[in-house]
Enzyme design. Sequence first.
Site, PDB file in Angstrom:
ATOM      1  N   GLU A  87      14.386  37.894   6.749  1.00 26.42           N
ATOM      2  CA  GLU A  87      14.404  38.400   5.389  1.00 26.42           C
ATOM      3  C   GLU A  87      14.036  39.880   5.487  1.00 26.42           C
ATOM      4  O   GLU A  87      13.014  40.205   6.081  1.00 26.42           O
ATOM      5  CB  GLU A  87      13.346  37.642   4.577  1.00 26.42           C
ATOM      6  CG  GLU A  87      13.483  37.818   3.113  1.00 26.42           C
ATOM      7  CD  GLU A  87      12.388  37.095   2.328  1.00 26.42           C
ATOM      8  OE1 GLU A  87      11.763  36.164   2.862  1.00 26.42           O
ATOM      9  OE2 GLU A  87      12.157  37.504   1.176  1.00 26.42           O
TER      10      GLU A  87
ATOM     11  N   ARG B   4       5.673  28.013  15.379  1.00 26.60           N
ATOM     12  CA  ARG B   4       5.696  29.471  15.360  1.00 26.60           C
ATOM     13  C   ARG B   4       4.669  30.019  16.341  1.00 26.60           C
ATOM     14  O   ARG B   4       3.730  29.339  16.731  1.00 26.60           O
ATOM     15  CB  ARG B   4       5.465  30.014  13.961  1.00 26.60           C
ATOM     16  CG  ARG B   4       4.147  29.636  13.322  1.00 26.60           C
ATOM     17  CD  ARG B   4       3.927  30.417  12.018  1.00 26.60           C
ATOM     18  NE  ARG B   4       5.084  30.418  11.143  1.00 26.60           N
ATOM     19  CZ  ARG B   4       5.605  31.528  10.594  1.00 26.60           C
ATOM     20  NH1 ARG B   4       5.087  32.704  10.828  1.00 26.60           N
ATOM     21  NH2 ARG B   4       6.629  31.452   9.787  1.00 26.60           N
TER      22      ARG B   4
ATOM     23  N   LYS C 191       4.057  38.924   7.544  1.00 28.00           N
ATOM     24  CA  LYS C 191       4.560  40.213   7.095  1.00 28.00           C
ATOM     25  C   LYS C 191       3.770  40.705   5.885  1.00 28.00           C
ATOM     26  O   LYS C 191       3.570  41.901   5.726  1.00 28.00           O
ATOM     27  CB  LYS C 191       6.040  40.094   6.725  1.00 28.00           C
ATOM     28  CG  LYS C 191       6.951  40.221   7.927  1.00 28.00           C
ATOM     29  CD  LYS C 191       8.413  40.244   7.504  1.00 28.00           C
ATOM     30  CE  LYS C 191       8.882  38.849   7.192  1.00 28.00           C
ATOM     31  NZ  LYS C 191      10.332  38.720   7.040  1.00 28.00           N
TER      32      LYS C 191
HETATM   33  P1  ATP Z   1       6.327  35.937   8.027  1.00 27.45           P
HETATM   34  O1  ATP Z   1       5.653  34.640   7.726  1.00 27.45           O
HETATM   35  O2  ATP Z   1       5.730  36.700   9.141  1.00 27.45           O
HETATM   36  O3  ATP Z   1       6.551  36.779   6.811  1.00 27.45           O
HETATM   37  P2  ATP Z   1       8.916  34.832   7.842  1.00 27.45           P
HETATM   38  O4  ATP Z   1       9.161  33.513   8.429  1.00 27.45           O
HETATM   39  O5  ATP Z   1       8.787  34.920   6.375  1.00 27.45           O
HETATM   40  O6  ATP Z   1       7.728  35.519   8.599  1.00 27.45           O
HETATM   41  P3  ATP Z   1      11.573  35.718   8.209  1.00 27.45           P
HETATM   42  O7  ATP Z   1      12.105  37.076   8.066  1.00 27.45           O
HETATM   43  O8  ATP Z   1      11.968  34.699   7.213  1.00 27.45           O
HETATM   44  O9  ATP Z   1      10.012  35.856   8.260  1.00 27.45           O
HETATM   45  O10 ATP Z   1      11.798  35.192   9.685  1.00 27.45           O
HETATM   46  C1  ATP Z   1      13.026  35.200  10.368  1.00 27.45           C
HETATM   47  C2  ATP Z   1      12.991  34.148  11.431  1.00 27.45           C
HETATM   48  O11 ATP Z   1      11.908  34.380  12.318  1.00 27.45           O
HETATM   49  C3  ATP Z   1      12.801  32.777  10.855  1.00 27.45           C
HETATM   50  O12 ATP Z   1      13.777  31.924  11.412  1.00 27.45           O
HETATM   51  C4  ATP Z   1      11.421  32.367  11.262  1.00 27.45           C
HETATM   52  O13 ATP Z   1      11.398  31.012  11.540  1.00 27.45           O
HETATM   53  C5  ATP Z   1      11.170  33.199  12.521  1.00 27.45           C
HETATM   54  N1  ATP Z   1       9.748  33.507  12.654  1.00 27.45           N
HETATM   55  C6  ATP Z   1       8.972  34.168  11.792  1.00 27.45           C
HETATM   56  N2  ATP Z   1       7.693  34.226  12.237  1.00 27.45           N
HETATM   57  C7  ATP Z   1       7.667  33.574  13.424  1.00 27.45           C
HETATM   58  C8  ATP Z   1       6.654  33.278  14.391  1.00 27.45           C
HETATM   59  N3  ATP Z   1       5.393  33.661  14.223  1.00 27.45           N
HETATM   60  N4  ATP Z   1       7.009  32.589  15.502  1.00 27.45           N
HETATM   61  C9  ATP Z   1       8.274  32.196  15.681  1.00 27.45           C
HETATM   62  N5  ATP Z   1       9.270  32.449  14.825  1.00 27.45           N
HETATM   63  C10 ATP Z   1       8.990  33.118  13.696  1.00 27.45           C
HETATM   64 MG    MG Z   2      10.344  34.065   5.149  1.00 30.71          MG
END
Ligand code: ATP
Ligand code: MG
Length: 566
Positions: A37, A263, A273
């Site tokens: 995102e 994760r 984020k």
């Molecule tokens: P955050 O919780 O840090 O804001 P998010 O999951 O909202 O992260 P996205 O931009 O939606 O962020 O993530 C893109 C991809 O990265 C998703 O498929 C998510 O599963 C993966 N991802 C995000 N954080 C992690 C993590 N700590 N370990 C492994 N994969 C991750």
């Molecule tokens: Mg997300």
Amino acid sequence: MNANDSTTRLDFIRAIVAEDTKTNKWDGRVVTRFPPEPNGYLHIGHAKSICLNFGIAAENEGGLCNLRFDDTNPIKEEGEYVEAIKEDVRWLGFDWGGRLYFGSDYFEQMYDCAVQLIKAGKAYVCDLSPDQMREFRGTLTEPGENCPYRDRSVDENIDLFERMRAGEFPAGSRVLRAKIDMASPNLNLRDPVMYRILHAEHHRTGDKWCIYPTYDWAHGLEDSIEKITHSICTLEFENHRPLYDWFLDELGVHHPQQIEFARLNLSYTVMSKRKLQQLVQEGLVGGWDDPRMPTICGLRRRGYTSESIRNFCKRIGVNKFNSTVDIALLEHCLREDLNKTSPRVMAVLRPLKVVIENYPEGQVEELEAVNNPEDASAGTRKVPFSRELYIEQEDFMEEPPKKFYRLAPGREVRLRYAYFITCTDVVKDDSGQIVELRCTYDPATRGGDAPDGRKVKSTLHWLSAAHALEAEARLYDHLFSKEDPDDVGQGEDFKSNLNPDSLEILSSCRVEPSLGQAKPGSRYQFERLGYFCVDPDSSGERLVFNRTVTLRDPWAKIQKAQKKNK
Ligand code: ATP
Ligand code: MG
């Protein structure tokens, strides 16, 4: 964990993909995607997902991995992040080969799918306020209740939904919901919202839309539209899977297999984020690329190599259980790579002047120094030696305790690649501070060995005072002082665990003259001190170095101890 495990044994996701290929489940296709995102910069957790998705595609013949921006929420997203994310994925060593997609490109298709569900009696427009909606939703232990708008006719729903799109209603006044089951034990299935009204500009679609799809509605559809075969996501989405399944089955469209993995969490690090953004906005760090941040751009500026990050991701593997990885393992992978690839140079962080009394004034010698003992092809270079030198303040003690083998009054030590020197006098200022050492050298020890075979107990790094360049060094430590930054007392948040000593700036360091032309991003080992890289703030007039990581490796010790205990 053995470093080679992941290459010899397939993790559970790769095992599924291999089985599917064998049984021809997807006509032999393997299509994955990385779906960020664009509401912030990528962090090391994302790197795990990037390595997994792009890695699986690369390991399978004809495999493809899309880079898809999940840009369905206009409020928090910005074009700036899109470019930064692309740069980071590329820097990590992956290529989407023209398969760059945006969720917002599918808005029209998503709208049509929503209409299809309304026509099938599977979706309805609901006028409850958010508070009322919560009340009707029930709890984990109590079922929800059907809302009074649930039985609207198809025609009325179509009419209202069209008017929602046309902008006739204020934000938040109505939503489109899926008609599933208000009594489902899985709260995600209690008539979830598919569209909400938001009169907001979108970074790509402008003001074309004033209704926007929710993540749950959009995400599975995006995967379906792109004919993804394996939708790999993190564990939090496990209990959203029945909802994605429901949407795709009701629509009768391509249905990827969703697979959840744990994760990445790292000690001394926050990964969300939202929290990273808070640090940036409140000025608690210098920006998203502050070298203390776990962002990809922060790690890059700190001096991390993409190779070391990929290696780290390989080592941690992929599994189904949430856990926290020791940040020492990440730093270990970094040292392993830098040790092989970084040229060695001499630098002095806290200079102490040394005058070699029996060395001729005005004389300069060029001594030969090894560029990288790990890599013979890196060759040698010349370093100037003269009567006035700098050594490290901490390499001298006037009254050395036991086991301090470095320089002290009357003691002889080796200057690397140069000579043996003996300290003959200590010069102090009025306040008693040591400002200079007087020494003598033994000309017969040129190169660093005594022909008579006498030994010294330590070797120091040094610089010729007249030739050395001034530089700034930024020494970093963990951004948080607690292993789990979210472990806080009442009324506090993660920011109360920020490490007040995470950055120390030394502004009058000295480095070898050979670094005068060093370009931002170049990496070196400062002998005996650690790995450093040139910061983008550096210029011809003012060299600035980031300490990427120190030389000592706590992870190697942990591993040794583990082996012993086996
Ligand atoms: P955050 O919780 O840090 O804001 P998010 O999951 O909202 O992260 P996205 O931009 O939606 O962020 O993530 C893109 C991809 O990265 C998703 O498929 C998510 O599963 C993966 N991802 C995000 N954080 C992690 C993590 N700590 N370990 C492994 N994969 C991750
Ligand atoms: Mg997300």
